[in-house]
Write a protein that holds these residues in place. Sequence first.
Motif, PDB file in Angstrom:
ATOM      1  N   GLY A  47       0.798  -1.219   0.000  1.00 21.06           N
ATOM      2  CA  GLY A  47       0.000   0.000   0.000  1.00 21.06           C
ATOM      3  C   GLY A  47       0.828   1.265   0.000  1.00 21.06           C
ATOM      4  O   GLY A  47       0.344   2.331  -0.401  1.00 21.06           O
ATOM      5  N   ALA A  50       2.845   3.153  -4.001  1.00 23.73           N
ATOM      6  CA  ALA A  50       2.312   4.241  -4.846  1.00 23.73           C
ATOM      7  C   ALA A  50       2.499   5.623  -4.215  1.00 23.73           C
ATOM      8  O   ALA A  50       3.007   6.532  -4.881  1.00 23.73           O
ATOM      9  CB  ALA A  50       0.837   3.985  -5.168  1.00 23.73           C
ATOM     10  N   PRO A  51       2.109   5.841  -2.944  1.00 23.54           N
ATOM     11  CA  PRO A  51       2.301   7.186  -2.371  1.00 23.54           C
ATOM     12  C   PRO A  51       3.762   7.590  -2.262  1.00 23.54           C
ATOM     13  O   PRO A  51       4.097   8.766  -2.427  1.00 23.54           O
ATOM     14  CB  PRO A  51       1.647   7.085  -0.988  1.00 23.54           C
ATOM     15  CG  PRO A  51       1.519   5.639  -0.702  1.00 23.54           C
ATOM     16  CD  PRO A  51       1.383   4.959  -2.012  1.00 23.54           C
ATOM     17  N   VAL A  75      -3.173   9.605  -1.343  1.00 17.93           N
ATOM     18  CA  VAL A  75      -2.979   8.434  -2.199  1.00 17.93           C
ATOM     19  C   VAL A  75      -2.811   7.183  -1.345  1.00 17.93           C
ATOM     20  O   VAL A  75      -3.328   6.112  -1.678  1.00 17.93           O
ATOM     21  CB  VAL A  75      -1.755   8.627  -3.122  1.00 17.93           C
ATOM     22  CG1 VAL A  75      -1.429   7.349  -3.883  1.00 17.93           C
ATOM     23  CG2 VAL A  75      -2.016   9.765  -4.101  1.00 17.93           C
ATOM     24  N   TRP A  76      -2.086   7.324  -0.211  1.00 22.04           N
ATOM     25  CA  TRP A  76      -1.852   6.177   0.668  1.00 22.04           C
ATOM     26  C   TRP A  76      -3.156   5.602   1.201  1.00 22.04           C
ATOM     27  O   TRP A  76      -3.295   4.382   1.313  1.00 22.04           O
ATOM     28  CB  TRP A  76      -0.954   6.598   1.836  1.00 22.04           C
ATOM     29  CG  TRP A  76      -0.860   5.544   2.896  1.00 22.04           C
ATOM     30  CD1 TRP A  76      -0.113   4.397   2.865  1.00 22.04           C
ATOM     31  CD2 TRP A  76      -1.563   5.531   4.147  1.00 22.04           C
ATOM     32  NE1 TRP A  76      -0.312   3.666   4.023  1.00 22.04           N
ATOM     33  CE2 TRP A  76      -1.190   4.341   4.814  1.00 22.04           C
ATOM     34  CE3 TRP A  76      -2.459   6.407   4.743  1.00 22.04           C
ATOM     35  CZ2 TRP A  76      -1.698   4.020   6.068  1.00 22.04           C
ATOM     36  CZ3 TRP A  76      -2.956   6.077   5.990  1.00 22.04           C
ATOM     37  CH2 TRP A  76      -2.576   4.893   6.639  1.00 22.04           C
ATOM     38  N   PHE A  78      -6.071   5.455  -0.249  1.00 20.71           N
ATOM     39  CA  PHE A  78      -6.727   4.646  -1.280  1.00 20.71           C
ATOM     40  C   PHE A  78      -5.882   3.452  -1.706  1.00 20.71           C
ATOM     41  O   PHE A  78      -6.410   2.360  -1.934  1.00 20.71           O
ATOM     42  CB  PHE A  78      -7.067   5.525  -2.492  1.00 20.71           C
ATOM     43  CG  PHE A  78      -8.173   6.491  -2.220  1.00 20.71           C
ATOM     44  CD1 PHE A  78      -9.502   6.092  -2.253  1.00 20.71           C
ATOM     45  CD2 PHE A  78      -7.894   7.817  -1.914  1.00 20.71           C
ATOM     46  CE1 PHE A  78     -10.525   6.990  -1.986  1.00 20.71           C
ATOM     47  CE2 PHE A  78      -8.910   8.714  -1.642  1.00 20.71           C
ATOM     48  CZ  PHE A  78     -10.231   8.303  -1.678  1.00 20.71           C
ATOM     49  N   SER A  79      -4.565   3.642  -1.821  1.00 17.36           N
ATOM     50  CA  SER A  79      -3.709   2.516  -2.224  1.00 17.36           C
ATOM     51  C   SER A  79      -3.642   1.464  -1.123  1.00 17.36           C
ATOM     52  O   SER A  79      -3.600   0.254  -1.399  1.00 17.36           O
ATOM     53  CB  SER A  79      -2.304   3.004  -2.578  1.00 17.36           C
ATOM     54  OG  SER A  79      -1.648   3.534  -1.441  1.00 17.36           O
ATOM     55  N   ALA A  82      -6.872  -0.426  -1.319  1.00 14.07           N
ATOM     56  CA  ALA A  82      -6.848  -1.311  -2.483  1.00 14.07           C
ATOM     57  C   ALA A  82      -5.976  -2.536  -2.227  1.00 14.07           C
ATOM     58  O   ALA A  82      -6.344  -3.659  -2.599  1.00 14.07           O
ATOM     59  CB  ALA A  82      -6.341  -0.547  -3.709  1.00 14.07           C
ATOM     60  N   ALA A  83      -4.827  -2.343  -1.575  1.00 13.27           N
ATOM     61  CA  ALA A  83      -3.938  -3.472  -1.278  1.00 13.27           C
ATOM     62  C   ALA A  83      -4.609  -4.467  -0.337  1.00 13.27           C
ATOM     63  O   ALA A  83      -4.541  -5.688  -0.544  1.00 13.27           O
ATOM     64  CB  ALA A  83      -2.632  -2.958  -0.666  1.00 13.27           C
ATOM     65  N   LYS A  86      -7.443  -6.329  -2.188  1.00 10.02           N
ATOM     66  CA  LYS A  86      -6.961  -7.297  -3.168  1.00 10.02           C
ATOM     67  C   LYS A  86      -6.287  -8.499  -2.514  1.00 10.02           C
ATOM     68  O   LYS A  86      -6.554  -9.643  -2.882  1.00 10.02           O
ATOM     69  CB  LYS A  86      -5.984  -6.589  -4.117  1.00 10.02           C
ATOM     70  CG  LYS A  86      -5.309  -7.480  -5.150  1.00 10.02           C
ATOM     71  CD  LYS A  86      -6.299  -8.040  -6.147  1.00 10.02           C
ATOM     72  CE  LYS A  86      -5.561  -8.821  -7.242  1.00 10.02           C
ATOM     73  NZ  LYS A  86      -6.509  -9.459  -8.174  1.00 10.02           N
TER      74      LYS A  86
END
Length: 198
Positions: A47, A50-51, A75-76, A78-79, A82-83, A86
Amino acid sequence: MSTFLAIPAHIAVLTQLDPDQVSDWLKERPKAFFRFVRRCLLLGLLGAIAPLVIAIAMVIGGVRPSFAMLAALLVWVFSGIAAFAKWGTMLPAVIADDDQTLAVAGQRGSKVFGYAFSRLLISFGLVTVLFIAILMLLSSLLGIDPKDSGPASLMLTVAGAIIGAYQIVMTSVVLSRSYLRARPPAPPARRMAFAFGK
């Protein structure tokens, strides 16, 4: 420390154990505890990729570091969600003694991504954003210095710890329910054995 909150929450959803039996479960499965911790760290790393990339790219591009950090934080959120949506079913898989690999967790996550992401977006994302916004507002209105160790700062720290604990438990519940949705139903005999932690 968050593992001591997350594991009982997973156990409560996945098994029929009483709360008093959770400590016995942890004593009987020390390796499972450390496998759980390693996978939590892996999910956190996934996660954070990306950030981190975005923050570095923005700073190199001449953006003010404070603005880059704020963008990376958003961004962190949401990422990270998402991590966990998933690959997060690898955590309840540790408790269930099921396949805990990243590949299989990704397959399970593909089946329940929408279910997990939408719920984590509320229990983790929305609560995090609201807490940060309230924290910044109170700090501004009350003139609280985060480095100060006064009563007001202590109250904000305690409130943050309580909210963080709530998020950990709710995230664990969402991931365990996602795991149960993604895996095929077990035969009756296996379900009975699983309920007793075998």
